[in-house]
Design a protein around this motif. Structure first.
Motif: not given
Lengths: 408, 286
Positions: A30-31, A34, A192, A195-196, A199
């Motif tokens: 998930l990370f 991006p 990044i 904004s994540s 998760l």
């Protein structure tokens, strides 16, 4: 000694290893997404992934400067001059924009900065890009930082926010602490991460799955009677179980944090760690650098984790099976994913912003605050206080639940 | 050492699992007998302090469990029925863990662990994970953990269940070794196990004690009530329905029946010496 054995009980299980491995891979994916999906355009087309990142960083090198009033005014003037030449202008029917060399040479390398400046001059409900610069009259002496403060005030005064006078004062005072002129620069990796953050809730869930059998697993296996009939079964062992769960949770969480933050920071670099959050959005009132903002939010997610571990242990002490624990826990963690705030005020929204899933999102630019009489607390502070209090309440309750357990 | 159960009672809704049980226990081996659901496990768990009595109390040397607090548990060793171990621990780790829960210091824990693993013949397998152990090995490890703190009260719930005859004999001998100067309460379905090692029989039915007798006298009450006779197969089937048959043995087309009845079921029936199994059937029916 007891803590060591309780810790071993948790980590020796095959299920622990599987859940942690899956969760780490998921977090990495998930990370890492991006990075894999990153793309930037130049005159020759698209540049993807690591190459694209390197290209963007090169472009930022030229705009890594303090955003002094003079620099901002000069930048605006340069763009305005470009718009004076009709050959540079394109139009999509709605609005005009720069094209050709004017765009690729003068705008593209600093488009993010130009949009930041333009956005600062826009109204509270508008979203301006660099193409609105021709509308700005620099002769009216409205400085960039005056515009920044003015926009914050306009946002605070916006009736939809329903902020009290004390709340407005609180946010204005906080915004006044932001050091100006802002130092601009590259901050891709931190953007990044910020904004994540939500998760990381998958990591929180994974940790709770592992911790769920700490008490209920004993009931299920029938070992409860043996340990509860031993000298320290109802005293030190209970504390050891809680301590081992917290140690495991902490270690597992920070391992996930290393993966979650490590991947973007390796790919995008640590550049920007000491730059102010306001270079991403000038209306953010928190006077933090990117590093401070990330650390604070990680701290809050950690406090959320501790409280959720507390809840898991409490349920575990009360229920006969870890599956029952998870049947209650999963909805608590993930139903808020499907609940969308319809503003930043009102009981519904104010509760929603404090639920575990939403608490992982920093919401730096939303002016979410809670007022108790004359006391105003921002959402980050109230989350920290709330989850510390919940942890302090739930861990002893979990211990008491186990001590009172009847091994029938 | 004196363990007193005073009017102990455990109620689950309408059902009374243990009903006003009172007994004074001094060192010796007590065989706790009773059919399934008689209340044996409930009683043992209350003695172990893991189940709260609805009423009544448990006293050790005149002091209640509440008054003794943690000290009560230092006198206790418990091996529950069918308890799961920690499959990912080795036997040695499990013993050291239990020693820590029982409050032994590191040195004592190591010494007792090694001695007990040797005693239950698990030294060679001590570093193997428990999940690889057979049922018998697990039972031996179970009693070893119960003995870690040299308890004055040793409570064993169905310790020989599921063991083959050789393991059972071995296990009985272990219990006898551990039983010296202790109060040992041993519950089992396997009556022969009790008859070998118990000094006193406590028989439970519907939550009450039916019998509290020394082993040597326990069968006296059914002397003259145990009968043997040789009948044909048809009669054997009929008698099995009609009387409390303890044993049935085929011999050259005939059947030798052992029955527990107040009077001789027929003229040819021969009164024989009663055993514990006869007593169990006498009180618990066919």
């Amino acid at each position: 000694m007891l803590v060591k054995y309780e810790f071993l009980k948790i980590v020796r299980k095959k299920s622990t290893l599987i859940v942690m491995a899956v969760s780490l891979i998921l977090t990495g994916f998930l990370f890492g997404l991006p990075i894999m999906q990153y793309q930037i355009y130049d005159q020759d087309g698209v540049r993807k992934g690591i190459k694209g990142i390197a290209y963007e960083k090169e472009q930022f090198a030229e705009v890594s400067v303090p955003l002094s009033e003079e620099y901002v005014a000069e930048t605006i003037r340069e763009v305005q001059e470009l718009f004076e030449d009709p050959d540079n202008i394109g139009n999509d029917g709605n609005e005009q924009f720069l094209i050709g060399d004017a765009y690729w040479d003068k705008v593209a390398p600093r488009e993010k900065l130009l949009n930041l400046i333009a956005g600062t001059y826009s109204g509270p409900n508008d979203s301006w890009g660099y193409n609105r610069f021709p509308e700005l009259d620099l002769k009216d002496k409205t400085s960039f930082y005056q515009a920044m403060r003015g926009k914050i005030q306009a946002l605070l005064d916006n009736p939809s926010r329903v902020l009290s006078r004390e709340q407005k004062r609180y946010w204005s005072a906080m915004a006044d602490q932001v050091d100006v002129p802002l130092q601009y620069g590259y901050y891709g990796g931190w953007e990044i991460i910020i904004s994540s953050f939500e998760l990381l809730m998958f990591a929180v869930l994974a940790i709770c799955i592992v911790v769920a059998p700490v008490f209920s697993g004993e009931y299920q296996a029938g070992t409860d009677a043996v340990i509860l009939s031993a000298k320290y079964g109802k005293t030190k062992l209970t504390t050891a179980k809680i301590a081992a769960s917290l140690i495991f949770g902490t270690a597992a969480f920070f391992l996930h944090v290393v993966v979650a933050c490590g991947l973007p920071l390796i790919a995008f670099g640590t550049d920007g760690w000491n730059l102010p959050l306001q270079i991403a959005n000038t209306t953010i009132p928190y006077p933090f650098t990117f590093l401070q903002a990330v650390l604070r939010n990680i701290g809050i997610i950690y406090l959320v984790l501790l409280a959720v571990i507390g809840l898991t242990l409490l349920l575990s002490a009360k229920m006969k099976s870890p599956y029952l624990v998870l049947m209650i826990l999963v909805p608590i963690l993930f139903i808020p994913v499907f609940l969308t705030p319809n503003g930043t005020a009102g009981v519904y929204n104010l509760i929603l912003f404090l639920l575990p899933y939403r608490s992982a999102m920093p919401e730096f630019g939303k002016y979410i605050s809670y007022q108790f009489g004359g006391l105003v607390l921002d959402v980050l502070t109230i989350r920290a206080v709330l989850y510390v209090v919940l942890t302090v309440i739930m861990l002893p309750l979990a211990g008491a639940g186990f001590r009172k357990h009847q091994a029938a | 050492m004196k363990l007193q159960l005073k009017k102990l009672r455990k109620q689950y809704g309408e059902k009374c699992a243990v009903n006003n049980v009172s007994v004074n226990l001094t060192p010796g081996v007590y065989g706790l007998l009773g059919a399934n659901g008689a209340g044996k496990t409930t009683l043992m768990r209350m003695i172990c302090g893991v189940l709260k009595p609805t009423s009544g109390c448990i006293c050790l040397n005149g002091k209640t469990m509440g008054q003794l607090g943690e000290r009560y548990y230092t006198h206790l060793g418990y091996m529950p029925q069918d308890f799961g171990f920690y499959p990912d621990f080795t036997a040695r780790e499990f013993m050291l863990y239990m020693a820590a829960v029982k409050g032994l210091d590191k040195k004592q824990a190591k010494r007792r662990t090694e001695a007990l693993l040797h005693m239950v013949n698990l030294t060679e397998a001590a570093d193997k994970k428990i999940k690889s152990y057979s049922g018998g090995m697990k039972q031996r490890l179970g009693i070893a953990q119960a003995e870690l703190n040299r308890p004055a009260i040793l409570i064993l719930d169905e310790p020989t269940a599921g063991l083959d005859p050789k393991e059972r004999v071995r296990f009985r001998n272990l219990i006898s070794d551990f039983a010296k100067e202790k109060i040992v309460i041993l519950s089992t379905h396997i009556v022969s196990d009790v008859s070998y090692i118990a000094d006193t029989i406590l028989m439970m039915k519907q939550g009450r004690f039916l019998l509290q007798e020394p082993m040597s006298e326990v069968t006296d009450s059914i002397k003259g009530k145990v009968w043997e006779l040789l009948v044909d197969e048809r009669t054997a089937a009929e008698y099995s329905r009609k009387y409390s048959v303890v044993n049935l043995h085929h011999e050259d087309g005939m059947v030798r029946l052992r029955m527990v009845e107040e009077t001789a079921p027929e003229r040819d029936a021969k009164a024989v010496e009663p055993g514990l199994e006869d007593l169990f059937i006498y009180h618990n029916g066919r």
